[in-house]
Design a protein around this motif. Structure first.
Motif, PDB file in Angstrom:
ATOM      1  N   ASP A   1       0.830  -1.204   0.000  1.00  0.00           N
ATOM      2  CA  ASP A   1       0.000   0.000   0.000  1.00  0.00           C
ATOM      3  C   ASP A   1       0.867   1.257   0.000  1.00  0.00           C
TER       4      ASP A   1
ATOM      5  N   THR B   1      -1.349  -1.078  -4.461  1.00  0.00           N
ATOM      6  CA  THR B   1      -2.355  -0.028  -4.219  1.00  0.00           C
ATOM      7  C   THR B   1      -1.640   1.312  -4.160  1.00  0.00           C
TER       8      THR B   1
ATOM      9  N   LYS C   1      -2.646   5.906  -4.211  1.00  0.00           N
ATOM     10  CA  LYS C   1      -3.755   6.831  -3.938  1.00  0.00           C
ATOM     11  C   LYS C   1      -3.472   8.203  -4.548  1.00  0.00           C
TER      12      LYS C   1
ATOM     13  N   LEU D   1      -6.923   4.409  -5.193  1.00  0.00           N
ATOM     14  CA  LEU D   1      -7.886   5.035  -4.284  1.00  0.00           C
ATOM     15  C   LEU D   1      -7.818   6.563  -4.352  1.00  0.00           C
TER      16      LEU D   1
ATOM     17  N   HIS E   1      -7.496   9.515  -2.094  1.00  0.00           N
ATOM     18  CA  HIS E   1      -6.923   9.465  -0.742  1.00  0.00           C
ATOM     19  C   HIS E   1      -7.846   9.991   0.359  1.00  0.00           C
TER      20      HIS E   1
ATOM     21  N   SER F   1     -10.788   6.448   0.087  1.00  0.00           N
ATOM     22  CA  SER F   1     -10.205   6.333   1.416  1.00  0.00           C
ATOM     23  C   SER F   1     -10.739   7.469   2.277  1.00  0.00           C
TER      24      SER F   1
ATOM     25  N   VAL G   1     -13.391  -0.542  -2.589  1.00  0.00           N
ATOM     26  CA  VAL G   1     -12.766  -0.477  -1.261  1.00  0.00           C
ATOM     27  C   VAL G   1     -12.944   0.915  -0.672  1.00  0.00           C
ATOM     28  N   ASN G   2     -13.095   1.003   0.648  1.00  0.00           N
ATOM     29  CA  ASN G   2     -12.948   2.283   1.354  1.00  0.00           C
ATOM     30  C   ASN G   2     -11.927   2.032   2.455  1.00  0.00           C
ATOM     31  N   GLN G   3     -10.763   2.690   2.340  1.00  0.00           N
ATOM     32  CA  GLN G   3      -9.694   2.503   3.326  1.00  0.00           C
ATOM     33  C   GLN G   3      -9.872   3.539   4.434  1.00  0.00           C
TER      34      GLN G   3
ATOM     35  N   GLN H   1     -11.003  -1.459   4.379  1.00  0.00           N
ATOM     36  CA  GLN H   1      -9.575  -1.735   4.579  1.00  0.00           C
ATOM     37  C   GLN H   1      -9.146  -0.831   5.735  1.00  0.00           C
TER      38      GLN H   1
ATOM     39  N   TRP I   1      -6.578   1.239   7.967  1.00  0.00           N
ATOM     40  CA  TRP I   1      -5.222   1.810   8.086  1.00  0.00           C
ATOM     41  C   TRP I   1      -4.912   2.099   9.558  1.00  0.00           C
TER      42      TRP I   1
ATOM     43  N   ILE J   1      -3.429  -3.478   6.599  1.00  0.00           N
ATOM     44  CA  ILE J   1      -2.127  -3.146   6.007  1.00  0.00           C
ATOM     45  C   ILE J   1      -1.159  -2.643   7.084  1.00  0.00           C
TER      46      ILE J   1
END
Ligand SMILES: NC(=O)c1ccc[n+]([C@@H]2O[C@H](COP(=O)([O-])OP(=O)(O)OC[C@H]3O[C@@H](n4cnc5c(N)ncnc54)[C@H](OP(=O)(O)O)[C@@H]3O)[C@@H](O)[C@H]2O)c1
Length: 268
Positions: free
Chosen positions: A52, A80, A82, A116, A118, A149, A169-171, A195, A197, A237
């Motif tokens: 990532d 990945t 961003k 993504l 960011h 994200s 995905v939404n980090q 996901q 962080w 991650i």
């Protein structure tokens, strides 16, 4: 490595490595770039394949070089990155195209697995044009999956109004100090993969509690909290500069928590 399916049918490893301090002096986020990717080399050697990065980490090129020099087939990796939300990167469609192409060049690859946004883009027009260019890159095969994200439920609903491709995905931040359980449930209910962080940020009190649970499995607090996340469907991650911790984090995937312990951990 355990994988999980995304809403577009592709698969993502459940656990990867963060990189936001890799390649930097004193392992500091804002540190000067020093080209030291020993930590990433060790992660790859150990079996990490999901990596990532982000344009704002300033280390895409070092990540790309390290992946290439590993000699392992590109297809084995899941990369990945961003896009930052400043005008410099998203002013208009042409600027977004330039930004995405620069990531491809930095990462020395002809496709990126997951791209993504960011953080939320306040300006609706810029959000729309950025998403449309991401979709364009998916149709060209230059990006496999697109996502976001730090998007709130309202931000996700805004995107819903015009997106042809739903975010995969939404980090977001998720760790024992702030699991964000409701937010995660909202995503899981809509088949948007959460996901997490900053997964390792916690308190000594939480560490003691998680270590106690871990005793039944021969696992540490870190392994227990990572397993809690993956067992409930959250991709993680964790980032480490220490090979012992990198290995321990990978070994969070080789056991299962009981339903009772899952409930206890959720209530932290
Ligand atoms: N989308 C976003 O807005 C956003 C924001 C922040 C981060 N991220 C991404 O998420 C990744 C992870 O977050 P993060 O790097 O901020 O924090 P993190 O992974 O939660 O924590 C990193 C810290 O945890 C320690 N650690 C890791 N594994 C450990 C273990 N098994 N036992 C004990 N300590 C352990 C590391 O120390 P050692 O090095 O000594 O092991 C390091 O100090 C980032 O690298 C980045 O890729 C995304």
């Amino acid at each position: 490595m355990e994988h999980v399916r995304l809403n577009n049918g592709t698969r993502i490893p459940y656990l990867g490595t963060g990189t936001n301090t890799y390649g930097k002096e004193n392992n500091e986020y804002n540190g000067k770039l020093n080209g030291d990717f020993t930590a990433l080399e060790s992660a790859i050697e150990m079996g990490y394949r999901l990596i990532d990065t982000a344009i704002s980490y300033r280390n895409e090129a070092g990540v790309g070089k390290t992946v290439k020099e590993s000699g392992i087939d590109r297809k084995a990796f899941y990369l990945t990155t961003k896009i930052p939300v400043d005008d410099e990167y998203i002013k208009d469609k042409e600027t977004v195209r330039k930004t995405l192409n620069q990531s491809l060049e930095n990462l020395e690859t002809d496709y990126i697995d997951l791209y993504l946004i960011h953080r939320p883009i306040e300006n609706d027009e810029k959000l729309k044009l950025t998403w449309e260019v991401l979709e364009e890159f998916v149709s060209k095969g230059k990006i496999k999956s697109i996502g976001v994200s730090n998007f709130s439920n309202e931000d996700l609903e805004k995107l819903d109004k015009f997106a042809t491709i739903k975010p995969a995905v939404n980090q977001i931040k998720s760790n024992p100090t702030q699991w964000n359980n409701e937010w995660i449930k909202y995503m899981l209910d809509r088949d948007i993969r959460p996901q997490g962080w900053g997964p390792m940020k916690t308190t000594d009190q939480h560490k003691d509690y998680l270590n106690k649970i871990g005793e039944n499995y021969g696992k540490t607090w870190g392994q227990v909290l990572l397993r809690y996340q993956t067992q409930r469907g959250v991709v993680v991650i964790p980032k480490s500069h220490n090979p012992v911790n990198q290995k321990a984090n990978l070994e969070s995937l080789d056991f299962l928590l009981s339903d009772e312990d899952m409930v206890k951990i959720a209530q932290l």
